[in-house]
Design a protein around this motif. Structure first.
Motif, PDB file in Angstrom:
ATOM      1  N   ARG A  34       1.270  -1.115  -0.021  1.00  0.00           N
ATOM      2  CA  ARG A  34       0.222   0.032   0.179  1.00  0.00           C
ATOM      3  C   ARG A  34       1.330   1.252  -0.040  1.00  0.00           C
ATOM      4  NH1 ARG A  34      -3.834  -1.810   4.573  1.00  0.00           N
ATOM      5  NH2 ARG A  34      -5.316  -3.582   3.108  1.00  0.00           N
ATOM      6  N   GLU A  35       0.467   2.505  -0.700  1.00  0.00           N
ATOM      7  CA  GLU A  35       1.080   3.723  -0.555  1.00  0.00           C
ATOM      8  C   GLU A  35       1.160   4.387   1.122  1.00  0.00           C
ATOM      9  OE1 GLU A  35      -1.001   6.700  -3.559  1.00  0.00           O
ATOM     10  OE2 GLU A  35      -0.783   5.204  -4.709  1.00  0.00           O
ATOM     11  N   PHE A  36       2.486   4.783   1.372  1.00  0.00           N
ATOM     12  CA  PHE A  36       2.570   5.370   2.439  1.00  0.00           C
ATOM     13  C   PHE A  36       1.914   6.661   2.474  1.00  0.00           C
ATOM     14  CE2 PHE A  36       5.693   2.283   2.328  1.00  0.00           C
ATOM     15  CZ  PHE A  36       5.536   1.330   3.264  1.00  0.00           C
ATOM     16  N   SER A  37       1.911   7.697   3.634  1.00  0.00           N
ATOM     17  CA  SER A  37       1.108   8.309   3.869  1.00  0.00           C
ATOM     18  C   SER A  37       2.402   9.263   3.698  1.00  0.00           C
ATOM     19  CB  SER A  37       0.573   8.998   5.151  1.00  0.00           C
ATOM     20  OG  SER A  37       1.674   8.359   6.421  1.00  0.00           O
ATOM     21  N   PRO A  38       2.349  10.636   3.400  1.00  0.00           N
ATOM     22  CA  PRO A  38       3.210  11.327   3.063  1.00  0.00           C
ATOM     23  C   PRO A  38       4.276  11.294   4.401  1.00  0.00           C
ATOM     24  CG  PRO A  38       0.898  12.243   2.214  1.00  0.00           C
ATOM     25  CD  PRO A  38       1.167  11.822   3.100  1.00  0.00           C
ATOM     26  N   GLY A  39       3.890  11.704   5.590  1.00  0.00           N
ATOM     27  CA  GLY A  39       5.020  11.535   6.713  1.00  0.00           C
ATOM     28  C   GLY A  39       5.247  10.321   6.984  1.00  0.00           C
ATOM     29  N   HIS A  40       4.455   9.185   6.086  1.00  0.00           N
ATOM     30  CA  HIS A  40       5.279   8.525   6.946  1.00  0.00           C
ATOM     31  C   HIS A  40       6.844   8.401   6.067  1.00  0.00           C
ATOM     32  CE1 HIS A  40       3.306   5.038   8.357  1.00  0.00           C
ATOM     33  NE2 HIS A  40       4.353   3.908   8.319  1.00  0.00           N
ATOM     34  N   ALA A  41       6.663   9.187   4.707  1.00  0.00           N
ATOM     35  CA  ALA A  41       7.748   9.414   3.856  1.00  0.00           C
ATOM     36  C   ALA A  41       8.910  10.040   4.225  1.00  0.00           C
ATOM     37  CB  ALA A  41       7.257   9.407   2.248  1.00  0.00           C
ATOM     38  N   ASP A  42       8.995  10.901   4.300  1.00  0.00           N
ATOM     39  CA  ASP A  42       9.237  12.139   5.068  1.00  0.00           C
ATOM     40  C   ASP A  42      10.422  11.257   6.677  1.00  0.00           C
ATOM     41  OD1 ASP A  42       8.296  13.932   4.039  1.00  0.00           O
ATOM     42  OD2 ASP A  42       7.551  15.174   5.689  1.00  0.00           O
ATOM     43  N   ALA A  43       9.766  10.297   6.987  1.00  0.00           N
ATOM     44  CA  ALA A  43       9.973  10.170   8.241  1.00  0.00           C
ATOM     45  C   ALA A  43      10.740   9.158   7.386  1.00  0.00           C
ATOM     46  CB  ALA A  43       9.558   9.302   8.987  1.00  0.00           C
ATOM     47  N   ILE A  44      10.775   7.660   6.776  1.00  0.00           N
ATOM     48  CA  ILE A  44      11.482   7.677   5.712  1.00  0.00           C
ATOM     49  C   ILE A  44      12.622   7.964   5.438  1.00  0.00           C
ATOM     50  CG2 ILE A  44      11.656   5.722   4.275  1.00  0.00           C
ATOM     51  CD1 ILE A  44       9.222   4.514   5.409  1.00  0.00           C
ATOM     52  N   GLY A  45      12.674   8.770   4.951  1.00  0.00           N
ATOM     53  CA  GLY A  45      13.449   9.520   4.612  1.00  0.00           C
ATOM     54  C   GLY A  45      14.600  10.638   5.129  1.00  0.00           C
ATOM     55  N   VAL A  46      14.295  10.646   6.296  1.00  0.00           N
ATOM     56  CA  VAL A  46      15.192  10.685   7.120  1.00  0.00           C
ATOM     57  C   VAL A  46      16.193  10.028   7.761  1.00  0.00           C
ATOM     58  CG1 VAL A  46      15.415  12.189   9.739  1.00  0.00           C
ATOM     59  CG2 VAL A  46      13.524  13.001   7.927  1.00  0.00           C
ATOM     60  N   GLN A  47      15.469   9.001   7.928  1.00  0.00           N
ATOM     61  CA  GLN A  47      15.938   7.801   9.027  1.00  0.00           C
ATOM     62  C   GLN A  47      17.403   7.187   7.488  1.00  0.00           C
ATOM     63  OE1 GLN A  47      12.733   5.027   9.383  1.00  0.00           O
ATOM     64  NE2 GLN A  47      12.728   5.889  12.097  1.00  0.00           N
ATOM     65  N   GLN A  48      16.385   7.287   6.884  1.00  0.00           N
ATOM     66  CA  GLN A  48      17.461   7.460   4.742  1.00  0.00           C
ATOM     67  C   GLN A  48      18.595   7.842   5.144  1.00  0.00           C
ATOM     68  OE1 GLN A  48      15.818   5.082   2.822  1.00  0.00           O
ATOM     69  NE2 GLN A  48      17.540   3.723   2.014  1.00  0.00           N
ATOM     70  N   GLU A  49      18.928   8.559   5.354  1.00  0.00           N
ATOM     71  CA  GLU A  49      19.934  10.192   5.378  1.00  0.00           C
ATOM     72  C   GLU A  49      20.809   9.745   6.328  1.00  0.00           C
ATOM     73  OE1 GLU A  49      18.643  14.074   5.418  1.00  0.00           O
ATOM     74  OE2 GLU A  49      17.863  13.224   3.293  1.00  0.00           O
ATOM     75  N   GLU A  50      19.800   9.772   7.320  1.00  0.00           N
ATOM     76  CA  GLU A  50      20.576   8.848   8.852  1.00  0.00           C
ATOM     77  C   GLU A  50      21.482   7.990   8.590  1.00  0.00           C
ATOM     78  OE1 GLU A  50      18.137   9.333  12.376  1.00  0.00           O
ATOM     79  OE2 GLU A  50      17.838  11.149  12.137  1.00  0.00           O
ATOM     80  N   LEU A  51      20.558   7.188   8.416  1.00  0.00           N
ATOM     81  CA  LEU A  51      21.250   5.577   7.798  1.00  0.00           C
ATOM     82  C   LEU A  51      22.197   5.660   6.773  1.00  0.00           C
ATOM     83  CD1 LEU A  51      20.434   2.677   8.460  1.00  0.00           C
ATOM     84  CD2 LEU A  51      19.588   2.526   6.931  1.00  0.00           C
ATOM     85  N   GLU A  52      22.299   6.640   5.931  1.00  0.00           N
ATOM     86  CA  GLU A  52      23.518   6.818   4.654  1.00  0.00           C
ATOM     87  C   GLU A  52      25.104   7.616   5.845  1.00  0.00           C
ATOM     88  OE1 GLU A  52      23.988   6.503   1.504  1.00  0.00           O
ATOM     89  OE2 GLU A  52      22.535   5.021   2.096  1.00  0.00           O
TER      90      GLU A  52
END
Ligand code: ADP
Ligand code: MG
Length: 608
Positions: free
Chosen positions: A343-361
């Protein structure tokens, strides 16, 4: 009655989980194999092609593969009922090609022959099977049933075809049509028939007829067939719809399912097959359940009572059937749980994932950096350790050579002492005492080479001057320290294991005590040879503590008027005859560890 029903159900549940199940399954498997061999034997008897391609005792797979092209079946059927299959596709198909899935040609032949065969068998109202039963995972039992049924029919026909022929008590060849059950329309949807509804083959619905017939025959009770049929039809519609939905979902959920005839055919075949399996198992259980009830009631059961029992049973089993149904769906309902992840994620979800992705990097790059640093440090340490190891080895070599040099040094040193002479005699001239101030000295000359010239005014000429030779002569102004300088090397020899003796000789008042002990123990500058020697002894032994441990002891004796006195013990006088060798063995030996101890002892000695 409800209690009895419950008891019956309990009995049913218990029997289904009993230990006899395994044995039963084994017996069933053996029986199945025997039936298959029986069918094969007949096929081989009827058709030469079967003799060539079908072994006498084939496995289920071998059996399915040999029959899959429909050649044998069509030929045999034509013998049983000439003209049943007008056109048999005769192209020889090798098993290898048949195994290769998706071989277009074999697939077409397979469908042609098989469809013709099944159609003909249906028309004859014999036991039939689904086209998918010869595929992998299909039920070859149904194929065996069909062949044996055909055999029975053929034998009945050979015998003249008199009377009514039944196969296995569950299928009749002579028509027995339950009212309104044939031909039946099964619609996709809420049970109503629409234009798009799919008409089931007679063969598939006959499974349903079998169940009814089974109930009818096994209990010899007249059921209200119509009502039962309606409820069965409802059940089928209900489950068939769900099964169909499950299958469609299972075919990777794509919306653009190519809905051609073949797909619908295959899908419905699978649905009907699974549903039939459910129905058969349900029928068997219901049968044994009803038999139990009959036993409880001594075979006496009213029609309404029977109906009630069936109704209750169906109600109870509804839930279980629903569960069982889910097992038929290969996805086992899992698809529903997997879906949400797509299912599609909510924008908030996507943001959080983006931030986490950056942190992970970031963490990842940090980690890589740290790792390279650690590796660098490790290599540095290794170099350092190598250096230290090298250093330690060099030190080892140096230290061993140092010890060698030290030993050599010691030997050379003692050799020098030897060369100087093991017995050395020194002369010290005492200055005049206070009261002798005006007197004239007899010492005429003191030479550097150890000679001293004495003048005797009382003797004449030649005899007046006499020369005495010593190792060294010390004049009257020589200090205590200068006296000791020549003694010092001998003390080192003591610690190297040599025996050394220093003593003073001379008449009373000549300065023996002054030279050996000194005039004042309290002032270090006037210390005599004894104390200075002891001080050096302690210093050297302390410097060598990590190499050698020395034990130093003190004896103090006095020889006076041929008598030996132990000065460390009061009132102890020894005879000269008791002296033996270099030392005085029985004299008190008091261990000392520093100069202070020695000074204390000296004081005691002097008192004595
Ligand atoms: P001994 O022990 O041989 O009988 P002493 O050592 O008692 O003689 O000396 C006698 C006296 O001479 C003491 O008063 C001592 O102080 C003094 N004396 C001896 N040698 C010296 C010296 N080198 N310098 C000054 N005084 C000395
Ligand atoms: Mg003296």
């Amino acid at each position: 009655m409800p209690q009895e029903v419950m008891r019956g159900l309990k009995g049913l549940v218990v029997s289904s989980t009993s230990n006899g199940d395994y044995e039963l399954a084994q017996r069933k498997a053996e029986e199945t194999a025997l039936r298959r061999y029986q069918a094969v034997a007949w096929l081989r008897q009827m058709d030469q092609g079967a003799v060539e391609t079908l072994p006498e005792k084939p496995s289920e797979d071998e059996f399915s593969v040999a029959l899959r092209n429909g050649l044998i079946l069509c030929n045999v059927l034509n013998k049983v009922n000439p003209g049943s299959v007008l056109k048999v596709v005769e192209n020889p198909i090798t098993p290898a090609i048949q195994y290769a899935e998706g071989a277009a040609q074999s697939a077409i032949q397979y469908f042609e022959n098989m469809r013709n065969f099944l159609k003909a068998v249906e028309d004859m109202q014999l036991l039939t099977f689904g086209a998918s039963d010869l595929e992998k995972g299909g039920s070859s039992n149904k194929v065996v049933d069909c062949i044996l049924c055909l055999k029975g029919f053929y034998e009945w026909k050979q015998a003249g075809g008199v009377g009514v022929w039944r196969y296995g008590g569950t299928v009749r060849i002579v028509s027995f049509n339950p009212k309104g059950s044939s031909p039946r329309q099964y619609g996709i949807g809420s049970g109503s028939t629409t234009d798009e509804s799919v008409s089931l083959d007679e063969s598939e619905s006959s499974q349903y007829d079998q169940l009814l017939d089974f109930l009818h025959l096994s209990n010899e009770i007249s059921t209200e067939e119509t009502e039962t049929a309606v409820s069965m039809a409802f059940l089928f519609d209900h489950f068939a719809l769900q099964l169909l939905q499950a299958y469609i979902k299972e075919s990777d959920g794509s919306n653009d399912l190519p809905l051609n005839e073949m797909v619908i055919d295959t899908l419905l075949n699978r649905v009907v097959k699974d549903f039939s399996a459910i129905l058969v198992s349900q029928g068997t259980q219901l049968g044994s359940f009803l038999k139990k009830i009959l036993k409880c009631n001594n075979g006496d059961l009213s029609r309404s009572g029977f109906r009630e029992a069936v109704f209750r049973y169906l109600q109870h089993r509804k839930d279980l059937v629903t569960k069982e149904f889910s097992k038929f769906c290969k996805c086992g309902g899992k698809l529903e749980f997997i879906r949400p992840s797509n299912r599609e994620f909510s924008p908030g979800h996507a943001d959080a994932i983006g931030v986490q992705q950056e942190e992970l990097e970031e963490v990842k790059s940090n980690f890589v950096e740290t790792r390279s640093q650690v590796i660098q440090m490790q290599s540095q340490w290794e170099e350092e350790i190598q250096r230290i190891v090298h250093h330690v080895k060099a030190m080892e070599v140096t230290s061993s050579s140092y010890h060698k040099v030290l030993e050599e040094n010691r030997l050379l040193y003692n050799e020098v002492q030897d060369l100087k002479g093991t017995i050395r005699v020194y002369c010290r001239v005492r200055p005049f005492l206070q009261e002798q101030k005006d007197m004239q000295s007899t010492v005429d000359y003191i030479g550097e080479n150890g000679n001293i010239i004495i003048n005797n005014p009382f003797k004449q000429e030649k005899d007046a001057r006499k020369i005495f030779a010593f190792n060294k002569v010390f004049g009257q102004n020589v200090s205590q320290e200068q006296i000791y300088i020549d003694t010092q090397p001998v003390i080192r020899s003591v610690l190297d294991g040599f025996n050394v003796c220093i003593f003073a000789y001379g008449q009373t008042g000549s300065g023996k005590t002054y030279t050996m002990s000194g005039p004042d123990l309290m002032t270090e500058t006037t210390w005599g040879v004894n104390y200075r020697a002891l001080r050096d002894l302690f210093q050297l032994s302390n410097a060598r503590t990590h190499v050698v441990t020395y034990e130093i002891g003190v004896q103090m004796i006095e020889i006076y008027n041929e008598q030996v006195r132990d000065l460390l013990v009061s009132d102890d006088i020894r005879n000269n005859s008791q002296l033996n060798g270099l030392n005085v063995p029985d004299a008190s030996l008091v261990p000392v560890s520093n100069t202070r101890d020695v000074l204390d002892l000296m004081r005691i000695g002097q008192k004595n």
